[in-house]
Write a protein that holds these residues in place. Structure first.
Motif, PDB file in Angstrom:
ATOM      1  N   ARG A 112       0.304   6.114  -7.446  1.00  0.00           N
ATOM      2  CA  ARG A 112      -0.949   5.365  -8.037  1.00  0.00           C
ATOM      3  C   ARG A 112      -2.172   6.054  -7.549  1.00  0.00           C
ATOM      4  O   ARG A 112      -2.420   6.688  -6.773  1.00  0.00           O
ATOM      5  CB  ARG A 112      -1.002   3.749  -7.573  1.00  0.00           C
ATOM      6  N   GLN A 113      -3.329   5.770  -8.289  1.00  0.00           N
ATOM      7  CA  GLN A 113      -4.560   6.061  -8.088  1.00  0.00           C
ATOM      8  C   GLN A 113      -5.286   5.659  -6.732  1.00  0.00           C
ATOM      9  O   GLN A 113      -6.136   4.521  -7.099  1.00  0.00           O
ATOM     10  CB  GLN A 113      -5.515   5.985  -9.341  1.00  0.00           C
ATOM     11  N   ILE A 114      -4.918   5.991  -5.595  1.00  0.00           N
ATOM     12  CA  ILE A 114      -5.515   5.367  -4.317  1.00  0.00           C
ATOM     13  C   ILE A 114      -6.046   6.560  -3.670  1.00  0.00           C
ATOM     14  O   ILE A 114      -5.390   7.633  -3.974  1.00  0.00           O
ATOM     15  CB  ILE A 114      -4.581   4.627  -3.655  1.00  0.00           C
ATOM     16  N   SER A 115      -6.839   6.330  -2.680  1.00  0.00           N
ATOM     17  CA  SER A 115      -7.417   7.459  -1.870  1.00  0.00           C
ATOM     18  C   SER A 115      -7.170   6.883  -0.581  1.00  0.00           C
ATOM     19  O   SER A 115      -8.083   6.596   0.221  1.00  0.00           O
ATOM     20  CB  SER A 115      -8.997   7.896  -2.316  1.00  0.00           C
ATOM     21  N   TYR A 119       0.909  -1.113   0.147  1.00  0.00           N
ATOM     22  CA  TYR A 119       0.019  -0.230   0.038  1.00  0.00           C
ATOM     23  C   TYR A 119       0.936   1.137   0.115  1.00  0.00           C
ATOM     24  O   TYR A 119       0.575   2.277  -0.754  1.00  0.00           O
ATOM     25  CB  TYR A 119      -0.615   0.049   1.400  1.00  0.00           C
ATOM     26  N   ARG A 171       2.474   1.748  -3.452  1.00  0.00           N
ATOM     27  CA  ARG A 171       1.608   2.431  -4.301  1.00  0.00           C
ATOM     28  C   ARG A 171       1.590   3.892  -3.990  1.00  0.00           C
ATOM     29  O   ARG A 171       1.262   4.731  -5.139  1.00  0.00           O
ATOM     30  CB  ARG A 171       0.141   1.562  -4.410  1.00  0.00           C
TER      31      ARG A 171
END
Length: 302
Positions: free
Chosen positions: A60-63, A52, A55
């Motif tokens: 990366r496209q994480i919120s 996690y 990323r």
């Protein structure tokens, strides 16, 4: 893509400055391929999986949730400005077909009168990206006549880094200029689509090797109060203390007030500067006077 790279560089530089020993982590062998903490060590300190955090650092496209961001910030020992910058960088960006036109910032008349009421302090109001929106008389005498400059040159960061007069004025020029770069970096993260900021960063990158190095450091800084040392061409050395105030109803405008430090030499120099500027024979011109390029009908910046 550029936004992801910003986040990646920021996180990498933050973890590179923390040693495992200072973080309370055991050494695992004498040789380390990277300075500071490894990704898995940051993940361990933050209580998230290595995958996690990897990323996140890769943009990366994480919120991430506020709790996760707080845990990462604590693991990396971020200060308030750095925490705000991290939040700005991970904030979801809306996809726009075209950018909105730049907003013209102006100081409301009542605020300008308030600024002019300070006759014993040098005062000025900064807007977005360090644009100088208004100055009082003593500020123009101490620093420069920003009001007389072409409006695209009325920027404190630009003036400090590029104008030789500023390099002579600030006794700790390199420290001041690097701090202004960090303040601009914080503003750029908060307003990633601002075209004027991109233009300013591009100009400074082309014209200043110092700026290129400081910008690559990815440091961020917020301004609240502090101390500066000047070498004024008329009154000589003078130290000042400053305070910064965010204007009510104007979140992107900050009032700065400069007062002489408490040592006797600075107090005497300040009184001399004030009396010199009040003398009609001197004209009270600032050290960076650009009167030939004056734009008297427009004191706003955009």
């Amino acid at each position: 893509m550029a936004r992801n790279q910003e986040l990646s560089e920021f996180l990498r530089r933050c973890r590179a400055r923390i040693s495992p020993e200072s973080a309370g982590l055991p050494q695992r062998g004498a040789y380390r391929r990277v300075p500071g903490l490894r990704r898995e060590e940051v993940a361990q300190l933050a209580g998230v999986s290595t995958d996690y955090y990897t990323r996140l650092e890769q943009g990366r496209q994480i919120s991430p949730s506020p709790n996760v961001l707080e845990a990462v910030a604590a693991a990396l020992r971020l200060d308030d400005a750095e925490r705000a910058h991290l939040s700005d960088l991970v904030r979801p960006q809306t996809n726009r077909v075209r950018r909105a036109p730049p907003v013209v910032q102006r100081v409301r008349p009542g605020l300008r009168r308030f600024l002019d009421s300070f006759t014993d302090q040098a005062g000025f109001i900064l807007g977005r990206r360090g644009d100088v929106l208004a100055t009082n008389h003593l500020c123009r005498v101490l620093m420069a006549d920003f009001d007389a400059m072409p409006f695209r040159e009325r920027n404190l960061t630009r003036w400090i880094i590029l104008d030789p007069a500023a390099r002579e004025l600030y006794m700790d020029w390199e420290q001041i200029a690097s701090e202004m770069t960090a303040i601009l970096r914080l503003d750029a993260g908060r307003h990633p689509d601002d075209t004027r900021t991109a233009e300013l960063v591009g100009e400074l990158s082309m014209k200043s090797e110092h700026f290129r190095r400081w910008w690559a450091d990815h440091k961020v800084l917020d301004r609240t109060f502090g101390h500066k040392r000047f070498r004024h061409p008329v009154v000589g050395p003078v130290s000042i203390d400053y305070q910064a105030f965010t204007m009510p109803g104007e979140d992107d405008q900050t009032l700065f007030l400069y007062l002489p430090a408490q040592d006797q030499a600075s107090q005497d120099a300040w009184r001399l500067l004030a009396s010199w500027s009040a003398d009609p024979a001197t004209g009270g011109a600032g050290i960076g006077d650009h009167a030939d390029n004056a734009v008297p009908t427009d004191r706003s910046t955009s």
